[in-house]
Design a protein around this motif. Structure first.
Motif, PDB file in Angstrom:
ATOM      1  N   TYR A  17     -38.371-103.090 -18.095  1.00  0.00           N
ATOM      2  CA  TYR A  17     -38.671-104.250 -17.253  1.00  0.00           C
ATOM      3  C   TYR A  17     -38.437-105.581 -17.962  1.00  0.00           C
ATOM      4  O   TYR A  17     -38.030-106.563 -17.349  1.00  0.00           O
ATOM      5  N   GLU A  18     -38.648-105.640 -19.273  1.00  0.00           N
ATOM      6  CA  GLU A  18     -38.462-106.906 -20.004  1.00  0.00           C
ATOM      7  C   GLU A  18     -36.993-107.292 -20.109  1.00  0.00           C
ATOM      8  O   GLU A  18     -36.666-108.464 -20.293  1.00  0.00           O
ATOM      9  N   THR A  19     -36.089-106.319 -19.968  1.00  0.00           N
ATOM     10  CA  THR A  19     -34.655-106.590 -20.130  1.00  0.00           C
ATOM     11  C   THR A  19     -33.917-106.677 -18.795  1.00  0.00           C
ATOM     12  O   THR A  19     -32.700-106.855 -18.789  1.00  0.00           O
ATOM     13  N   LEU A  20     -34.634-106.573 -17.675  1.00  0.00           N
ATOM     14  CA  LEU A  20     -33.967-106.645 -16.373  1.00  0.00           C
ATOM     15  C   LEU A  20     -33.475-108.059 -16.072  1.00  0.00           C
ATOM     16  O   LEU A  20     -32.525-108.236 -15.310  1.00  0.00           O
ATOM     17  N   ALA A  21     -34.118-109.054 -16.623  1.00  0.00           N
ATOM     18  CA  ALA A  21     -33.690-110.451 -16.463  1.00  0.00           C
ATOM     19  C   ALA A  21     -34.073-111.195 -17.739  1.00  0.00           C
ATOM     20  O   ALA A  21     -34.864-110.700 -18.546  1.00  0.00           O
ATOM     21  N   GLU A  22     -33.524-112.409 -17.906  1.00  0.00           N
ATOM     22  CA  GLU A  22     -33.724-113.134 -19.155  1.00  0.00           C
ATOM     23  C   GLU A  22     -35.122-113.709 -19.312  1.00  0.00           C
ATOM     24  O   GLU A  22     -35.665-113.733 -20.396  1.00  0.00           O
ATOM     25  N   MET A  23     -35.708-114.210 -18.244  1.00  0.00           N
ATOM     26  CA  MET A  23     -36.957-114.967 -18.375  1.00  0.00           C
ATOM     27  C   MET A  23     -38.174-114.171 -17.925  1.00  0.00           C
ATOM     28  O   MET A  23     -39.042-114.686 -17.237  1.00  0.00           O
ATOM     29  N   VAL A  24     -38.270-112.911 -18.328  1.00  0.00           N
ATOM     30  CA  VAL A  24     -39.440-112.078 -18.031  1.00  0.00           C
ATOM     31  C   VAL A  24     -40.426-112.231 -19.175  1.00  0.00           C
ATOM     32  O   VAL A  24     -40.058-112.184 -20.349  1.00  0.00           O
ATOM     33  N   VAL A  25     -41.688-112.447 -18.823  1.00  0.00           N
ATOM     34  CA  VAL A  25     -42.727-112.593 -19.839  1.00  0.00           C
ATOM     35  C   VAL A  25     -42.983-111.227 -20.470  1.00  0.00           C
ATOM     36  O   VAL A  25     -43.281-110.262 -19.759  1.00  0.00           O
ATOM     37  N   PRO A  26     -42.847-111.113 -21.797  1.00  0.00           N
ATOM     38  CA  PRO A  26     -43.054-109.820 -22.458  1.00  0.00           C
ATOM     39  C   PRO A  26     -44.482-109.298 -22.263  1.00  0.00           C
ATOM     40  O   PRO A  26     -45.443-110.061 -22.227  1.00  0.00           O
ATOM     41  N   ARG A  27     -44.583-108.014 -22.127  1.00  0.00           N
ATOM     42  CA  ARG A  27     -45.867-107.302 -21.971  1.00  0.00           C
ATOM     43  C   ARG A  27     -46.729-107.863 -20.821  1.00  0.00           C
ATOM     44  O   ARG A  27     -47.953-107.907 -20.912  1.00  0.00           O
ATOM     45  N   SER A  28     -46.072-108.266 -19.761  1.00  0.00           N
ATOM     46  CA  SER A  28     -46.812-108.857 -18.634  1.00  0.00           C
ATOM     47  C   SER A  28     -47.040-107.875 -17.490  1.00  0.00           C
ATOM     48  O   SER A  28     -47.655-108.227 -16.494  1.00  0.00           O
ATOM     49  N   THR A  29     -46.550-106.654 -17.603  1.00  0.00           N
ATOM     50  CA  THR A  29     -46.696-105.708 -16.496  1.00  0.00           C
ATOM     51  C   THR A  29     -48.071-105.042 -16.518  1.00  0.00           C
ATOM     52  O   THR A  29     -48.621-104.745 -17.586  1.00  0.00           O
ATOM     53  N   ASN A  30     -48.625-104.856 -15.332  1.00  0.00           N
ATOM     54  CA  ASN A  30     -49.916-104.178 -15.159  1.00  0.00           C
ATOM     55  C   ASN A  30     -49.819-103.252 -13.962  1.00  0.00           C
ATOM     56  O   ASN A  30     -49.236-103.612 -12.935  1.00  0.00           O
ATOM     57  N   LEU A  31     -50.410-102.072 -14.079  1.00  0.00           N
ATOM     58  CA  LEU A  31     -50.482-101.140 -12.954  1.00  0.00           C
ATOM     59  C   LEU A  31     -51.640-101.577 -12.061  1.00  0.00           C
ATOM     60  O   LEU A  31     -52.798-101.583 -12.471  1.00  0.00           O
ATOM     61  N   LEU A  32     -51.329-101.969 -10.806  1.00  0.00           N
ATOM     62  CA  LEU A  32     -52.349-102.464  -9.886  1.00  0.00           C
ATOM     63  C   LEU A  32     -52.903-101.367  -8.985  1.00  0.00           C
ATOM     64  O   LEU A  32     -54.093-101.348  -8.676  1.00  0.00           O
ATOM     65  N   PHE A  33     -52.012-100.479  -8.545  1.00  0.00           N
ATOM     66  CA  PHE A  33     -52.425 -99.432  -7.601  1.00  0.00           C
ATOM     67  C   PHE A  33     -51.510 -98.222  -7.791  1.00  0.00           C
ATOM     68  O   PHE A  33     -50.343 -98.370  -8.129  1.00  0.00           O
ATOM     69  N   GLU A  34     -52.073 -97.028  -7.524  1.00  0.00           N
ATOM     70  CA  GLU A  34     -51.309 -95.803  -7.703  1.00  0.00           C
ATOM     71  C   GLU A  34     -51.642 -94.828  -6.588  1.00  0.00           C
ATOM     72  O   GLU A  34     -52.801 -94.691  -6.212  1.00  0.00           O
ATOM     73  N   ASP A  35     -50.616 -94.163  -6.047  1.00  0.00           N
ATOM     74  CA  ASP A  35     -50.849 -93.086  -5.082  1.00  0.00           C
ATOM     75  C   ASP A  35     -50.153 -91.820  -5.590  1.00  0.00           C
ATOM     76  O   ASP A  35     -49.814 -91.744  -6.767  1.00  0.00           O
ATOM     77  N   SER A  42     -47.361-105.164 -11.394  1.00  0.00           N
ATOM     78  CA  SER A  42     -47.097-106.604 -11.355  1.00  0.00           C
ATOM     79  C   SER A  42     -46.305-106.962 -12.605  1.00  0.00           C
ATOM     80  O   SER A  42     -46.443-106.315 -13.646  1.00  0.00           O
ATOM     81  N   VAL A  43     -45.473-107.982 -12.481  1.00  0.00           N
ATOM     82  CA  VAL A  43     -44.717-108.465 -13.628  1.00  0.00           C
ATOM     83  C   VAL A  43     -44.595-109.982 -13.483  1.00  0.00           C
ATOM     84  O   VAL A  43     -44.483-110.504 -12.379  1.00  0.00           O
ATOM     85  N   THR A  44     -44.645-110.692 -14.609  1.00  0.00           N
ATOM     86  CA  THR A  44     -44.580-112.153 -14.600  1.00  0.00           C
ATOM     87  C   THR A  44     -43.223-112.599 -15.128  1.00  0.00           C
ATOM     88  O   THR A  44     -42.780-112.134 -16.178  1.00  0.00           O
ATOM     89  N   LEU A  45     -42.584-113.513 -14.371  1.00  0.00           N
ATOM     90  CA  LEU A  45     -41.304-114.054 -14.803  1.00  0.00           C
ATOM     91  C   LEU A  45     -41.108-115.447 -14.206  1.00  0.00           C
ATOM     92  O   LEU A  45     -41.850-115.858 -13.319  1.00  0.00           O
TER      93      LEU A  45
END
Length: 198
Positions: A17-35, A42-45
């Motif tokens: 996820y950090e390499t999918l685009a240039e301006m992605v905030v590193p270690r910003s992903t969180n699992l919000l919900f799971e089925d 979520s990811v911050t960029l």
């Protein structure tokens, strides 16, 4: 940004996820919900990188979901939840009182129906004149088999076909597939009304 990731691709998501685009905030992903099938991350960029991120995420079989934060809608939803919770609390008391009053009426009607079924089944099975005794038994679970054997020995002369009948046979009118057949009339009354089977 919200992304739906299949469960089998969690490890790939964490690596990529950090390499999918240039301006992605590193270690910003969180699992919000799971089925059962997938998870919502979520990811911050930066805004500039959104289109590029969406395109690359689709290539990697990650589904990007649009989400607009609107404080007014969130506040309205929270007020609605509070109102519904208050309404539920208001209606709970009268409902419990109504159930306490009417449960006995329903239970009495149910027992009357069982008594009518015993009477009708006895007349249909043994004929007229009516000559039978209805009784209510509450055995322990461990004594159930022994009680069944004693009752079968006592009343097997009433219906000799009961010993021969196999429950897998389908005889029209007997409904053997739905209930067990004995030489005496038997209906089960399950009084454990609060034991829910989940």
């Amino acid at each position: 940004m919200l992304v739906v990731v299949p469960k089998t691709s969690y490890a790939d998501w964490q690596k990529a996820y950090e390499t999918l685009a240039e301006m992605v905030v590193p270690r910003s992903t969180n699992l919000l919900f799971e089925d059962n099938d997938s998870g919502l991350f979520s990811v911050t960029l930066f805004r500039k990188a959104i289109d590029d991120f969406k395109h690359k995420a689709r290539e990697c079989k990650f589904t990007v979901r649009e989400f607009q934060y609107n404080e007014e809608e969130m506040k309205a939803d929270k007020e609605e939840m509070t109102r519904l919770s208050t309404d539920k609390k208001k209606q709970f008391g009268p409902l419990v009182r109504w159930l306490k009053v009417n449960f006995s009426e329903g239970f009495i009607a149910w027992i009357h129906i069982k008594a009518l079924r015993v009477f009708v089944e006895s007349v249909l099975r043994y004929g007229l004149p009516v000559n039978f005794q209805a009784m209510l038994l509450q055995p322990n679970k461990k004594n159930m088999k022994k009680l069944r054997e004693v009752l079968n020995d006592l009343y097997k002369h009433l219906d000799s076909s009961a010993a021969v009948i196999d429950a897998s046979m389908d005889i029209p009118g007997l409904n053997l597939s739905q209930q067990e057949y004995y030489p005496y009339v038997y209906y089960k009354i399950d009084c454990n009304l609060l034991d829910f089977k989940l």
